[in-house]
Design an enzyme around this catalytic site. Sequence first.
Site, short mmCIF file in Angstrom:
data_model
loop_
_atom_site.label_atom_id
_atom_site.label_comp_id
_atom_site.label_asym_id
_atom_site.label_seq_id
_atom_site.Cartn_x
_atom_site.Cartn_y
_atom_site.Cartn_z
N GLN A 1 -7.36 11.30 2.76
CA GLN A 1 -6.05 10.88 3.02
C GLN A 1 -4.99 11.98 3.58
O GLN A 1 -4.01 11.79 4.39
CB GLN A 1 -5.40 10.10 1.29
CG GLN A 1 -3.92 9.15 2.02
CD GLN A 1 -4.35 8.28 2.70
OE1 GLN A 1 -5.19 7.43 2.74
NE2 GLN A 1 -2.61 8.41 4.00
N ASP B 1 3.98 7.27 -3.56
CA ASP B 1 2.49 6.55 -3.53
C ASP B 1 3.22 5.47 -4.81
O ASP B 1 4.20 5.37 -4.85
CB ASP B 1 1.29 7.33 -4.16
CG ASP B 1 0.22 6.81 -4.08
OD1 ASP B 1 -0.24 5.21 -3.34
OD2 ASP B 1 -0.86 7.25 -4.34
#
Length: 319
Positions: A140, A234
């Site tokens: 990521q 997140d």
Amino acid sequence: MTAPMSIRHYLQFKDLSADEYAHLFARAAFIKRKFKAVEKYQPFADPDRTLALIFEKASTRTRVSFEAGMYQMGGSVVHLTTGDSQLGRAEPIEDSARVISRMVDLVMIRTYEQAKIEAFAAHSRVPVINGLTNEFHPCQILADLFTLVEHRPAASGQPLDAIRGKVVAWVGDGNNMANTWLQAAELLGFTVHVSTPSGYEVNPELAGISDRNCFKVFKDPREACADADLVTTDVWTSMGFEAENEVRRAAFAQWCVDEAMMQLARPDALFMHCLPAHRGEEVSAEVIDGPQSVVWDEAENRMHAQKALMEFLLLGRLA
Ligand code: CP
Ligand code: NVA
């Protein structure tokens, strides 16, 4: 099946050097241009290369990006989950590694403890890629940095110059994403401004960094965002921590990236989120759907960046 002369794994961000990242960003850009021009690029077609995808946790982006990416490069994919393989019936991870790696060329694993993927890699004949563990999510951050380079290129044209010296604001949980940002900051020379609720701080030992100057801690998430080049967050509750959901909702209430926070960042600051996102929790709809957000490019770039990674692990440095 073909085994490379020397195996390189990608289990943590720091498994590659800065110079190798510069190479990957250039290759990802090349591979992306081919994809956009609808030109075939199939280095894994002859001999055919096979990727095993092992998922012990849910996924949308990681599965689609690796699976589509491998097929587009001329290879093929085997998909395994805990529930439909002997992994869920207590076959030792070492034995699974010995067997699976005799039949495929490359393995990607999404699992819980980092120790499990390390054990798999130690008994694998082929390269192993971390598709997310409780501790890290290197693919990521590889894609996120590629996205930063694409959107905010350096005048020199050198990818690493676009990253060096930047300020990344991390607002939220001191989790696998936060740990990986810290490793990237130490390796590539930027600073992470971290703001987490008390009890959810990053742990430099767990993150595997030795230079504590690569991050600064802020109690107030607004202070972390001040003058940042990139603001990112997140979910409040990562996979595997669902039992803590209600406690976390209360603890993280002030850690929602909203327009007021974005206004404190640099005027040209970008917003990123690895996704999946929960609008109204860790980010407001105005921010994630707003003009500074690059989350859709970020998600797409998983595929281009991972194609470059797979090419590097299987074929080495192609010009
Ligand atoms: N960002 C990410 O890894 O998404 P998935 O969980 O959908 O794979
Ligand atoms: N921190 C999140 C990332 C999901 C892509 C999790 O581990 O669930």
